[in-house]
Design a protein around this motif. Structure first.
Motif, short mmCIF file in Angstrom:
data_model
loop_
_atom_site.label_atom_id
_atom_site.label_comp_id
_atom_site.label_asym_id
_atom_site.label_seq_id
_atom_site.Cartn_x
_atom_site.Cartn_y
_atom_site.Cartn_z
N TYR A 33 0.85 -1.20 0.00
CA TYR A 33 0.00 0.00 0.00
C TYR A 33 0.88 1.25 0.00
CZ TYR A 33 -3.03 -3.57 2.11
OH TYR A 33 -3.71 -4.73 2.38
N TYR A 35 0.57 5.37 0.97
CA TYR A 35 -0.21 6.40 1.65
C TYR A 35 0.53 7.72 1.55
CZ TYR A 35 -2.81 2.63 4.02
OH TYR A 35 -3.58 1.52 4.31
N PRO A 43 -2.47 9.25 7.74
CA PRO A 43 -2.13 8.78 6.39
C PRO A 43 -3.39 8.64 5.53
CG PRO A 43 -1.00 7.47 8.06
CD PRO A 43 -1.99 8.33 8.79
N PHE A 45 -4.92 6.97 2.04
CA PHE A 45 -4.70 5.88 1.08
C PHE A 45 -4.51 6.43 -0.33
CE2 PHE A 45 -5.16 1.73 -0.76
CZ PHE A 45 -5.91 1.91 -1.91
N GLU A 101 -2.86 -6.69 10.08
CA GLU A 101 -1.95 -5.59 10.31
C GLU A 101 -1.17 -5.20 9.08
OE1 GLU A 101 0.80 -6.29 13.45
OE2 GLU A 101 1.85 -4.40 13.15
N GLN A 102 -1.08 -3.89 8.88
CA GLN A 102 -0.21 -3.34 7.85
C GLN A 102 1.03 -2.79 8.55
OE1 GLN A 102 -2.16 -0.62 5.16
NE2 GLN A 102 -3.95 -1.94 4.95
N TYR B 32 -12.24 -4.43 11.28
CA TYR B 32 -10.89 -4.44 11.82
C TYR B 32 -10.50 -3.01 12.14
CZ TYR B 32 -5.80 -4.87 12.04
OH TYR B 32 -4.49 -4.81 12.44
N TYR B 36 -2.53 3.11 15.82
CA TYR B 36 -1.11 3.31 15.55
C TYR B 36 -0.58 4.45 16.40
CZ TYR B 36 -1.17 0.21 11.47
OH TYR B 36 -1.27 -0.88 10.64
N LEU B 46 1.87 -0.10 14.98
CA LEU B 46 0.66 -0.68 15.57
C LEU B 46 0.87 -0.94 17.06
CD1 LEU B 46 -2.17 -1.98 14.77
CD2 LEU B 46 -0.97 -4.14 15.02
N ARG B 51 -10.96 -6.68 16.49
CA ARG B 51 -11.83 -7.14 15.41
C ARG B 51 -13.27 -7.13 15.92
NH1 ARG B 51 -8.56 -8.97 11.38
NH2 ARG B 51 -6.41 -9.33 12.05
N PHE B 89 -3.16 7.43 16.05
CA PHE B 89 -4.13 7.38 14.96
C PHE B 89 -5.00 6.14 15.11
CE2 PHE B 89 -2.56 10.78 12.39
CZ PHE B 89 -1.19 10.80 12.56
N ILE B 93 -10.84 -0.51 8.73
CA ILE B 93 -10.63 -1.09 7.41
C ILE B 93 -11.93 -0.99 6.62
CG2 ILE B 93 -11.25 -3.52 7.84
CD1 ILE B 93 -8.49 -4.12 6.46
N PHE B 95 -13.84 -2.09 2.98
CA PHE B 95 -13.78 -3.05 1.90
C PHE B 95 -14.45 -2.45 0.67
CE2 PHE B 95 -11.87 -6.36 4.20
CZ PHE B 95 -12.31 -6.23 5.49
N ASN B 100 -9.29 -4.27 0.44
CA ASN B 100 -9.36 -3.56 1.71
C ASN B 100 -8.39 -2.40 1.73
OD1 ASN B 100 -7.19 -5.58 1.81
ND2 ASN B 100 -6.82 -4.69 3.80
N LYS B 101 -8.74 -1.36 2.47
CA LYS B 101 -7.83 -0.26 2.70
C LYS B 101 -8.13 0.32 4.06
CE LYS B 101 -10.80 2.97 0.16
NZ LYS B 101 -10.87 3.83 -1.04
N LEU B 102 -7.11 0.86 4.67
CA LEU B 102 -7.26 1.49 5.98
C LEU B 102 -7.62 2.96 5.78
CD1 LEU B 102 -4.30 0.12 8.15
CD2 LEU B 102 -6.73 -0.32 8.46
N PHE B 104 -7.77 6.32 7.99
CA PHE B 104 -7.24 6.81 9.25
C PHE B 104 -8.00 8.03 9.76
CE2 PHE B 104 -3.26 4.55 10.12
CZ PHE B 104 -3.06 3.88 8.93
#
Lengths: 113, 114
Positions: A33, A35, A43, A45, A101-102, B32, B36, B46, B51, B89, B93, B95, B100-102, B104
């Motif tokens: 990924y 960011y 961050p 995406f 986890e990323q 999820y 951070y 992290l 979850r 932060f 997640i 979808f 998937n992407k986070l 923040f």
């Protein structure tokens, strides 16, 4: 260090120049990924690779931005004709589990003068 | 659209006090939620995650709670120490099309004063 690495760590460039950043993910991670983080913000995406396939791009990624992951290992992010608004920290992250986890790299701080 | 809101933006506490940071998210499909910690000039790391099949998770002085009905989750740090000072932060997640992407939150700058 077996974590995510990024190069260069800092880049100063003049407006209008092209820049390229590199990210080396954790070796067994197939998901990568990118960011962007500006001062005082979380961050944001930019784009996502699964192996060598770029599966999603944010609308933040204008036509001046391109990312590749040619062999499913390292990735590059290129910004063409840089603008002052491109100044930010560019973070790369990798993961093994799509719902887990990323792990982030140290980032590349770009300053466009 | 996809959004994670985080409050407060800054938090100042005395050493030994507790700190609480709250986040809300928009996508009810999110399952999820990582937190951070980012120290100045360093990468986000992290510290804890949760979850959606659990409501609370603890790891020593850090705990996270999740309320899926209300779509909010919180970070609790007890017995704060000066080394807890950093930007925290939250993320959720999302979808999208099977990927998937986070997303923040904007971050909370925590200052722990000796």
């Amino acid at each position: 260090d077996t974590g995510v690495s990024q190069n260069p760590r800092h880049k100063i460039t003049k407006r209008g120049q092209n820049v390229t950043f590199r990210c080396d993910p954790i070796s067994e991670h197939n998901r990568l990924y990118w960011y962007r983080q500006t001062l005082g913000q979380g961050p944001e995406f930019l784009t996502y690779f699964q192996n060598e396939a770029q599966l999603e791009k944010s609308r933040l990624l204008s036509d001046r931005f391109s990312a590749e992951r040619p062999k499913g290992s390292f990735s590059t992010l290129e910004i063409q004709r840089t603008e002052q608004g491109d100044s930010a920290m560019y973070l790369c992250a990798s993961s093994l589990d799509p719902r887990g986890e990323q792990y982030f790299g140290p980032g590349t701080r770009l300053t466009v003068t | 659209g996809e959004n994670v809101e985080q409050h407060p933006s800054t938090l100042s506490v005395q050493e030994g006090d507790s700190a609480v940071i709250k986040c809300t998210y928009s996508d009810s499909a999110s399952n999820y939620f990582p937190w951070y910690k980012q120290e100045l000039g360093k990468r986000p790391q992290l510290i804890i995650d949760i979850r959606s099949n659990v409501g609370e998770k603890k790891d020593q002085r850090i705990a996270v709670t999740l309320n899926k009905t209300a779509k909010h989750f919180s970070l609790h740090i007890t017995e704060t120490q000066p080394e807890d000072s950093a930007v925290y932060f939250c993320a959720a997640i999302m979808f999208s099309g099977g990927y998937n992407k986070l997303i923040f939150g904007a971050g909370t700058r925590l200052a722990v004063h000796p």
